[in-house]
Scaffold this active site. Structure first.
Site, PDB file in Angstrom:
ATOM      1  N   GLY A 211       0.497  -1.203   0.136  1.00 10.86           N
ATOM      2  CA  GLY A 211       0.313   0.174   0.119  1.00 10.86           C
ATOM      3  C   GLY A 211       0.721   1.063  -0.002  1.00 10.86           C
ATOM      4  O   GLY A 211       2.285   1.480  -0.155  1.00 10.86           O
ATOM      5  N   PHE A 213       1.233   4.828   2.267  1.00  9.94           N
ATOM      6  CA  PHE A 213       0.666   5.060   3.671  1.00  9.94           C
ATOM      7  C   PHE A 213       0.541   6.243   3.551  1.00  9.94           C
ATOM      8  O   PHE A 213      -0.601   6.766   4.788  1.00  9.94           O
ATOM      9  CB  PHE A 213       1.818   4.635   4.851  1.00  9.94           C
ATOM     10  CG  PHE A 213       2.945   5.162   4.690  1.00  9.94           C
ATOM     11  CD1 PHE A 213       3.611   6.679   4.450  1.00  9.94           C
ATOM     12  CD2 PHE A 213       3.807   4.229   4.645  1.00  9.94           C
ATOM     13  CE1 PHE A 213       4.777   6.993   3.406  1.00  9.94           C
ATOM     14  CE2 PHE A 213       5.012   4.043   4.189  1.00  9.94           C
ATOM     15  CZ  PHE A 213       5.276   6.016   4.274  1.00  9.94           C
ATOM     16  N   HIS A 231      12.069  12.232   7.340  1.00 10.72           N
ATOM     17  CA  HIS A 231      12.725  12.874   6.391  1.00 10.72           C
ATOM     18  C   HIS A 231      13.166  13.447   5.300  1.00 10.72           C
ATOM     19  O   HIS A 231      13.580  14.914   4.177  1.00 10.72           O
ATOM     20  CB  HIS A 231      14.385  13.041   6.919  1.00 10.72           C
ATOM     21  CG  HIS A 231      14.965  12.012   5.814  1.00 10.72           C
ATOM     22  ND1 HIS A 231      16.502  11.691   6.455  1.00 10.72           N
ATOM     23  CD2 HIS A 231      14.345  11.279   4.728  1.00 10.72           C
ATOM     24  CE1 HIS A 231      16.484  10.097   5.538  1.00 10.72           C
ATOM     25  NE2 HIS A 231      15.639  10.006   4.957  1.00 10.72           N
ATOM     26  N   ASP A 232      12.065  12.886   4.275  1.00 11.59           N
ATOM     27  CA  ASP A 232      12.185  13.009   3.260  1.00 11.59           C
ATOM     28  C   ASP A 232      10.180  13.713   2.632  1.00 11.59           C
ATOM     29  O   ASP A 232      10.469  14.608   1.166  1.00 11.59           O
ATOM     30  CB  ASP A 232      11.668  11.527   2.966  1.00 11.59           C
ATOM     31  CG  ASP A 232      12.209  11.034   2.044  1.00 11.59           C
ATOM     32  OD1 ASP A 232      13.663  10.648   2.041  1.00 11.59           O
ATOM     33  OD2 ASP A 232      12.339   9.610   2.130  1.00 11.59           O
TER      34      ASP A 232
END
Length: 320
Positions: A211, A213, A231-232
């Site tokens: 999936g 999220f 952090h992305d």
């Protein structure tokens, strides 16, 4: 370092068992002697190789750090992450000036791919995805145990590793806490690769959930691990995800953030400051201070936020 890894310099010197001359190394790896000589000398300067001057001429050998981290066969090998840095990350850094001017990642300039979907770019081919996942696995091979042992997680039996990728952190987790089960929640194509390449079928304590999220529901669990996920993304996206996690979390449960933490005054560590620049050229996110993560967790409803610095590259933050 990238080029020496890619050409197989460290692997050749490990396999030979004896120091080798420039001519032998260049011949075996199919390179020019003029190019190889300069590469080997630079690696000596970086302390990745050692050189001994004998009557037969200069003989090169690996240093301990290269044997441990830069040879493919070592259990602690960082070869895959080096190749990912070399072929993907390094190319994005070429456009750092543009990234600073515009405040966004540089996939469009580096690869002709939309900057609005950073993971679409990272996973732009099966080969790139494998490099990235193998690279992340190699990091958890040396840092995973420290972040999972930072807090006693033994009371959490049902754990979801959101964006768990190649499963190295999940494997560390079931090894450290034998009574837990870990479900890796990731994109369908990542789950397929993890099942086929990285997590052995006989590992019954690790399950998978396909999936996205951000778009799909998150099942109930005692603990959610988000390792190098927040952090992305920018604060808004992090807030959305943490609110979903809080809603799904069982009462008394928690969330474990695994991130490289800046000092509160942002004066270091230098690795984390440079990672944050990397987040600029590659993602929508940034590295944060403990206070910034605590604020995000509090806004999503988590309490009793604790921070543990491990002394390694990655630290741990636990919210209940």
């Amino acid at each position: 370092m990238f080029t020496a890894c890619e050409l197989g310099v460290f692997d050749l010197l490990l396999e030979s068992g004896d120091p080798l001359s420039l001519d032998v190394i260049a011949a075996r790896l199919g390179t020019s002697t003029t190019g190889m000589e300069r590469l080997l000398d630079a690696c000596v300067g970086l302390k990745l190789l050692a050189v001994e001057l004998t009557q037969q001429g200069a003989l090169y050998r690996n240093t301990e750090i290269s044997n441990i981290y830069l040879t493919k066969s070592s259990p602690k090998s960082q070869y895959h992450i080096m190749m990912y840095y070399s072929n993907t990350v390094y190319l994005c850094w070429h456009y750092l000036t543009d990234a600073v001017r515009e405040g966004r990642n540089q996939y469009e300039r580096a690869f002709g791919i939309s900057s609005k979907d950073p993971f679409g770019a990272m996973y732009r081919s099966e080969e790139e995805m494998l490099k990235f996942l193998a690279g992340q696995n190699s990091i958890w091979g040396i840092c995973g145990r420290d972040v999972l042992a930072a807090f006693d997680l033994s009371s959490f039996t049902r754990i979801y590793d959101l964006g768990g990728g190649g499963g190295a952190l999940a494997r560390e987790c079931v090894s450290l806490y034998p009574n837990c089960t870990v479900t890796i929640y990731d994109l369908p194509k990542v789950v397929q690769v993890a099942k086929e390449r990285f997590v052995p079928p006989e590992e019954h304590r690790i399950a998978f959930h396909e999936g996205d999220f951000f778009k799909d529901s998150i099942p109930e669990a005692d603990l959610y691990i988000l390792s190098k996920i927040l952090h992305d993304w920018d604060d808004d996206k992090c807030g959305q995800l943490l609110a979903k996690v809080h809603k799904a979390c069982r009462p008394g449960g928690g969330v474990l953030l695994v991130e490289s933490l800046l000092k509160e005054d942002r004066s270091g560590p230098v690795e984390t400051q440079l990672y944050s620049v990397n987040m600029l050229v590659q993602t929508e996110g940034k590295e944060r201070t403990p206070a910034e993560y605590s604020k995000l967790l509090a806004a999503a409803g988590f309490r009793e936020v604790q921070v543990k610095r491990t002394g390694k590259l990655y630290d741990a933050v636990l919210g209940r």
